[in-house]
Design an enzyme around this catalytic site. Structure first.
Site, short mmCIF file in Angstrom:
data_model
loop_
_atom_site.label_atom_id
_atom_site.label_comp_id
_atom_site.label_asym_id
_atom_site.label_seq_id
_atom_site.Cartn_x
_atom_site.Cartn_y
_atom_site.Cartn_z
N HIS A 17 7.38 20.77 -3.88
CA HIS A 17 8.77 21.00 -3.63
C HIS A 17 9.06 21.22 -2.05
O HIS A 17 10.03 20.38 -1.38
CB HIS A 17 9.72 22.12 -4.29
CG HIS A 17 9.80 21.93 -5.83
ND1 HIS A 17 10.57 20.76 -6.09
CD2 HIS A 17 9.51 22.41 -6.88
CE1 HIS A 17 10.63 20.62 -7.34
NE2 HIS A 17 10.13 21.94 -8.00
N HIS B 184 2.72 23.30 -7.80
CA HIS B 184 3.76 22.65 -7.97
C HIS B 184 4.95 23.19 -7.13
O HIS B 184 5.65 22.24 -6.44
CB HIS B 184 4.47 22.81 -9.40
CG HIS B 184 5.52 22.68 -9.82
ND1 HIS B 184 5.64 21.34 -10.85
CD2 HIS B 184 6.84 22.96 -9.86
CE1 HIS B 184 6.88 20.93 -10.88
NE2 HIS B 184 7.62 21.68 -10.41
N GLU B 185 5.13 24.39 -6.82
CA GLU B 185 6.19 24.70 -5.92
C GLU B 185 5.86 24.22 -4.30
O GLU B 185 6.79 24.06 -3.72
CB GLU B 185 6.19 26.35 -6.23
CG GLU B 185 6.73 26.86 -7.22
CD GLU B 185 8.07 26.42 -7.78
OE1 GLU B 185 8.79 26.22 -6.97
OE2 GLU B 185 8.22 26.05 -9.04
N GLU C 134 10.54 16.67 -10.20
CA GLU C 134 9.38 17.71 -10.96
C GLU C 134 8.28 16.91 -11.48
O GLU C 134 7.08 17.44 -11.38
CB GLU C 134 10.19 18.29 -12.37
CG GLU C 134 11.37 18.92 -12.18
CD GLU C 134 11.06 20.12 -11.63
OE1 GLU C 134 9.98 20.79 -11.65
OE2 GLU C 134 12.01 21.08 -10.74
#
Length: 223
Positions: free
Chosen positions: A113, A109-110, A157
């Site tokens: 980004h 997930h990070e 997100e």
């Protein structure tokens, strides 16, 4: 590649504007992480390092530095500063709460980004919105910009959750992470039920299908 978040048609301007406008606090955060956290490497917490390397390879991106920081609040975040290698920080409480597969979902997930340059665009959007609030008579414009920013945050997100799903290849792992962040603790983790949490989410969707629910969804940047 990951979903609905797209870059502006003026990428050079946005990146330059954001780079010039980033606060000194980001530099402070870099020094704080180096001085108060543990840097993960092949020789330091190698299992976590391998999870990061595998996720980065699957997402076709360079693995950033990874720090583990002592903190009782389960959280993870990413920071990218021009001219410096980006890094991910994971709190120890999150490590204690999640399984290894769930931790890899968080790392993915990070990485999402970073892959999508969300830091640049978020900085630009925040500055633009705050600037509008300082101009007399631009309150409505600022409100509109803020609303669009919330929408963008939700989309960002969701995009990164898709990145997590690409890596772990199991929707229930990603959902389990969200469930544990919503109301999990190490002593209860083995009793949490993903299917029951999904049913709760469906109930929420039904209960929030009105103007009040729409506003609450808009105010919450994470779905």
């Amino acid at each position: 590649m990951f979903g609905p978040v797209r870059k502006s048609v003026f990428p050079c301007f946005a990146e330059h504007f954001a780079a010039k406008s980033r606060p000194v606090s980001e530099q402070v955060m870099v020094l704080q992480n180096i001085g108060t956290s543990v840097l993960v490497s092949p020789n330091q917490l190698p299992e976590l390092h391998q999870l990061l390397v595998e996720a980065a390879k699957l997402l076709n991106t360079e693995a950033p530095d990874l720090y583990i920081r002592q903190n009782p609040v389960p959280n993870a975040y990413t920071l990218a500063i021009n001219g410096k290698k980006p890094f991910i920080v994971i709190h120890t409480s999150l490590v204690e709460l999640l399984t290894r597969k769930e931790l890899q979902a968080v790392l993915a997930h990070e990485l999402g980004h970073l892959k999508c340059d969300h830091g640049v665009w978020l900085t630009f959007a925040n500055i633009l919105t705050m600037g509008a609030y300082t101009v007399p008579g631009f309150g409505m414009v600022a409100g509109f910009l803020e609303e669009q920013l919330y929408r963008w945050l939700r989309a960002a997100e969701l995009t990164c959750d898709r990145a997590a799903l690409l890596v772990v290849q199991d929707p229930k792992v990603v959902i389990s992470v969200l469930m544990k962040l919503a109301g999990g603790c190490p002593s209860l983790a083995d009793q949490l039920n993903v299917d029951a949490f999904l049913e709760q989410a469906r109930s929420y969707d039904k209960a929030a299908s009105n103007p009040v629910g729409w506003y609450i969804r808009l105010e919450c940047c994470y779905p």
